[in-house]
Design a protein around this motif. Structure first.
Motif, PDB file in Angstrom:
ATOM      1  N   ASP A 134       0.814  -1.214   0.087  1.00 43.21           N
ATOM      2  CA  ASP A 134       0.212   0.147   0.162  1.00 43.21           C
ATOM      3  C   ASP A 134       1.007   1.223   0.070  1.00 43.21           C
ATOM      4  N   LEU A 135       1.140   1.635  -1.226  1.00 46.32           N
ATOM      5  CA  LEU A 135       1.942   2.888  -1.527  1.00 46.32           C
ATOM      6  C   LEU A 135       1.420   4.140  -1.152  1.00 46.32           C
ATOM      7  N   LYS A 136       2.193   4.979  -0.490  1.00 46.43           N
ATOM      8  CA  LYS A 136       1.626   6.552  -0.189  1.00 46.43           C
ATOM      9  C   LYS A 136       2.504   7.394  -0.911  1.00 46.43           C
ATOM     10  N   PHE A 137       1.909   8.189  -2.054  1.00 43.15           N
ATOM     11  CA  PHE A 137       2.751   9.204  -2.629  1.00 43.15           C
ATOM     12  C   PHE A 137       2.402  10.538  -2.090  1.00 43.15           C
ATOM     13  N   GLU A 138       3.355  11.335  -1.834  1.00 43.15           N
ATOM     14  CA  GLU A 138       3.143  12.914  -1.542  1.00 43.15           C
ATOM     15  C   GLU A 138       4.154  13.686  -2.128  1.00 43.15           C
ATOM     16  N   TRP A 139       3.448  14.625  -2.723  1.00 44.05           N
ATOM     17  CA  TRP A 139       4.701  15.590  -3.487  1.00 44.05           C
ATOM     18  C   TRP A 139       4.239  17.063  -3.432  1.00 44.05           C
ATOM     19  N   GLN A 140       5.066  18.083  -3.360  1.00 43.47           N
ATOM     20  CA  GLN A 140       4.924  19.350  -2.961  1.00 43.47           C
ATOM     21  C   GLN A 140       6.049  19.883  -4.083  1.00 43.47           C
ATOM     22  N   GLY A 141       5.334  20.976  -4.862  1.00 39.67           N
ATOM     23  CA  GLY A 141       6.374  21.936  -5.617  1.00 39.67           C
ATOM     24  C   GLY A 141       6.145  23.350  -5.423  1.00 39.67           C
ATOM     25  N   ASP A 142       6.881  23.991  -5.961  1.00 33.67           N
ATOM     26  CA  ASP A 142       6.838  25.476  -6.009  1.00 33.67           C
ATOM     27  C   ASP A 142       5.940  26.138  -6.781  1.00 33.67           C
ATOM     28  N   VAL A 143       5.668  25.424  -8.082  1.00 35.56           N
ATOM     29  CA  VAL A 143       4.840  26.061  -9.056  1.00 35.56           C
ATOM     30  C   VAL A 143       3.492  25.221  -9.249  1.00 35.56           C
ATOM     31  N   MET A 144       2.514  25.734  -9.427  1.00 31.76           N
ATOM     32  CA  MET A 144       1.374  25.059  -9.977  1.00 31.76           C
ATOM     33  C   MET A 144       1.469  24.406 -11.090  1.00 31.76           C
ATOM     34  N   GLY A 145       0.877  23.312 -11.371  1.00 35.70           N
ATOM     35  CA  GLY A 145       0.881  22.611 -12.729  1.00 35.70           C
ATOM     36  C   GLY A 145       0.165  21.398 -12.799  1.00 35.70           C
ATOM     37  N   ASP A 146       0.043  20.870 -13.984  1.00 32.99           N
ATOM     38  CA  ASP A 146      -0.453  19.728 -14.136  1.00 32.99           C
ATOM     39  C   ASP A 146       0.671  18.324 -14.227  1.00 32.99           C
ATOM     40  N   VAL A 147       0.448  17.460 -13.230  1.00 33.11           N
ATOM     41  CA  VAL A 147       1.357  16.334 -13.135  1.00 33.11           C
ATOM     42  C   VAL A 147       0.655  15.135 -12.841  1.00 33.11           C
ATOM     43  N   CYS A 148       1.603  14.036 -13.139  1.00 32.10           N
ATOM     44  CA  CYS A 148       1.068  12.543 -13.268  1.00 32.10           C
ATOM     45  C   CYS A 148       2.205  12.031 -12.670  1.00 32.10           C
ATOM     46  N   ILE A 149       1.817  10.667 -11.667  1.00 31.85           N
ATOM     47  CA  ILE A 149       2.498   9.844 -11.372  1.00 31.85           C
ATOM     48  C   ILE A 149       2.749   8.595 -12.437  1.00 31.85           C
ATOM     49  N   TYR A 150       3.641   8.110 -12.575  1.00 30.24           N
ATOM     50  CA  TYR A 150       3.902   7.022 -13.716  1.00 30.24           C
ATOM     51  C   TYR A 150       4.884   5.733 -12.839  1.00 30.24           C
ATOM     52  N   GLU A 151       4.181   4.531 -12.934  1.00 31.72           N
ATOM     53  CA  GLU A 151       4.875   3.327 -12.342  1.00 31.72           C
ATOM     54  C   GLU A 151       5.549   2.875 -13.756  1.00 31.72           C
ATOM     55  N   GLN A 152       6.892   3.096 -13.782  1.00 31.65           N
ATOM     56  CA  GLN A 152       7.593   2.547 -15.011  1.00 31.65           C
ATOM     57  C   GLN A 152       7.172   3.453 -16.200  1.00 31.65           C
ATOM     58  N   SER A 153       6.367   2.928 -16.949  1.00 36.23           N
ATOM     59  CA  SER A 153       5.843   3.915 -18.135  1.00 36.23           C
ATOM     60  C   SER A 153       4.505   3.915 -17.927  1.00 36.23           C
ATOM     61  N   LYS A 154       3.739   3.362 -17.107  1.00 39.13           N
ATOM     62  CA  LYS A 154       2.128   3.259 -17.027  1.00 39.13           C
ATOM     63  C   LYS A 154       1.797   4.468 -16.106  1.00 39.13           C
ATOM     64  N   LYS A 155       0.819   5.252 -16.400  1.00 41.60           N
ATOM     65  CA  LYS A 155       0.368   6.343 -15.812  1.00 41.60           C
ATOM     66  C   LYS A 155      -0.544   5.839 -14.793  1.00 41.60           C
ATOM     67  N   ILE A 156      -0.554   6.242 -13.503  1.00 35.53           N
ATOM     68  CA  ILE A 156      -1.452   5.743 -12.521  1.00 35.53           C
ATOM     69  C   ILE A 156      -2.267   6.759 -11.637  1.00 35.53           C
ATOM     70  N   HIS A 157      -2.009   8.282 -11.837  1.00 38.42           N
ATOM     71  CA  HIS A 157      -2.661   9.016 -11.261  1.00 38.42           C
ATOM     72  C   HIS A 157      -2.214  10.478 -11.737  1.00 38.42           C
ATOM     73  N   CYS A 158      -3.167  11.199 -11.713  1.00 41.33           N
ATOM     74  CA  CYS A 158      -2.749  12.839 -12.234  1.00 41.33           C
ATOM     75  C   CYS A 158      -3.563  13.970 -11.511  1.00 41.33           C
ATOM     76  N   TRP A 159      -2.921  14.943 -11.412  1.00 42.93           N
ATOM     77  CA  TRP A 159      -3.357  16.175 -10.992  1.00 42.93           C
ATOM     78  C   TRP A 159      -3.400  17.453 -11.805  1.00 42.93           C
ATOM     79  N   GLN A 160      -4.450  18.164 -11.854  1.00 48.11           N
ATOM     80  CA  GLN A 160      -4.436  19.252 -12.525  1.00 48.11           C
ATOM     81  C   GLN A 160      -4.238  20.484 -11.785  1.00 48.11           C
TER      82      GLN A 160
END
Length: 122
Positions: free
Chosen positions: A40-66
């Motif tokens: 049961d993986l937990k991903f957390e991220w925080q950046g300085d700039v707003m943007g559209d980002v996605c998390i990939y497992e190897q080359s498979k897209k698993i989740h996105c934020w806009q």
């Protein structure tokens, strides 16, 4: 028996920006080399700039934020080998950060390399 370890990872976005990208747990220990590790993986991220980002497992897209500056995501993963997770800007395709989940086995090899030739007298 499965043992899990947690650790954060700080990776620079580019020369001017930095992002905090954590994946926990980072290591899974399995009893046999052929076993799978269910996590049961937990991903957390925080950046300085707003943007559209996605998390990939190897080359498979698993989740996105806009248009987000930070995010959290829980994911059920089944891994057998070291797996790399990437945080990618979905507009430009630029890699923002990456982390890996390691799989280690507690199985000890039973055979040892022979130290000398069988025909040696010494």
């Amino acid at each position: 028996m499965v043992i899990l370890f947690l650790a954060p990872l700080l990776i620079p976005l580019s020369n001017a920006q930095a992002a905090l990208f954590t994946v926990s747990p980072k290591v899974c220990v399995i009893s046999q080399v052929q076993d799978f590790c269910d996590l049961d993986l937990k991903f957390e991220w925080q950046g300085d700039v707003m943007g559209d980002v996605c998390i990939y497992e190897q080359s498979k897209k698993i989740h996105c934020w806009q248009q987000q500056r930070a995010g959290e995501f829980n994911y059920k993963a089944r891994v057998q080998v070291e797996t790399i997770y990437s945080l990618i800007n979905s507009e430009s395709g630029v890699l923002i950060a990456k982390a890996q989940v390691e799989v280690q086995s507690t199985h000890v090899q039973k055979s040892r390399r022979r130290l000398r030739s069988p025909w040696s007298f010494f």
